[in-house]
Scaffold this active site. Sequence first.
Site, PDB file in Angstrom:
ATOM      1  N   SER A 163       0.804  -1.225   0.000  1.00  0.00           N
ATOM      2  CA  SER A 163       0.000   0.000   0.000  1.00  0.00           C
ATOM      3  C   SER A 163       0.836   1.273   0.000  1.00  0.00           C
ATOM      4  CB  SER A 163      -0.949   0.016   1.201  1.00  0.00           C
ATOM      5  OG  SER A 163      -0.232   0.039   2.418  1.00  0.00           O
ATOM      6  N   LYS A 206      -7.461   4.024   7.834  1.00  0.00           N
ATOM      7  CA  LYS A 206      -6.362   4.872   7.386  1.00  0.00           C
ATOM      8  C   LYS A 206      -6.766   6.349   7.361  1.00  0.00           C
ATOM      9  CE  LYS A 206      -4.095   1.289   4.620  1.00  0.00           C
ATOM     10  NZ  LYS A 206      -3.704   0.851   3.257  1.00  0.00           N
TER      11      LYS A 206
END
EC number: 3.4.21.53
Length: 286
Positions: A163, A206
């Site tokens: 990511s 996130k």
Amino acid sequence: MRIRERTLTILLVLSLVANVFLLAVVLMPSDDLSPALSRPGEADPLPTATVAPLLPVEAVENGSAASMQAPVILQKIEVDRGGPFFYEEMTEEGAMVNVSVEVVPGRGRVLVQTTPLMGITFQDAANLAVVVAANRSRADLTENDIIFSIQGPEDISEIDGPSAGALMAALLLSVLENIPLNESVTVTGTIDEDGKIGPVGGILEKAEAARRGGKTLLILSDENNQVCDYHEGTRSFGGLRISRQWPPIVDSKEYIEENLGIRVKYVNTLDDLLADLRAPAPDPAA
């Protein structure tokens, strides 16, 4: 008795033949040795290591390094030992890690230093980020080493996953092309060989971590434009209470901006990402 005498005679003859053969080998001239063998003292000398002089790092306006914070998902395993039994429960939460890149004279290596340990997938993402950045900038990095450093929380055992690939490619390009970065922005997304930004998981966690870290803009892949907002409903039937969960699909940008208080923008390519990561030009009037 005759059989024993014949046996002794045969052994004596074989012993004489062996002695003659060994004598012939000893008297054979040394020049007839096989080329695969070497005489003592005549082996090829081992190559000695030479240390190449360090070359000065080429100066650029923002130095040879760049860094930015990125949101990640931390997985923790909690053990409940209540009673005679115990079970493990894994929980996930968002956190921010520091990601930096440094370009130094070297031999074209991609080095990754992580605290804590690094997983294989993360190393692959770093290698791909360097390839993409080098192809876009047309930079020759064969005489440079690219060093990525990631600093995460101390209470986790490993950093892994792809990511941070988009961010690592953008950081390297910011060094190669002298692009100033906006520290109030962060991004989560993968990168492929064509420079396309790909989707990742844990968007809500996130986004919350980015907000807590003081970021004002979270950049996501176009493919992360939807997220599940889990709802729970309860009904009673004749004294029984039944709970039910269902995940309605909502727009990620709208949901995050309304519920988590941080702006969101979608991107598709590395060029789009760089445009949003670039620090705003200083105001001449200021």
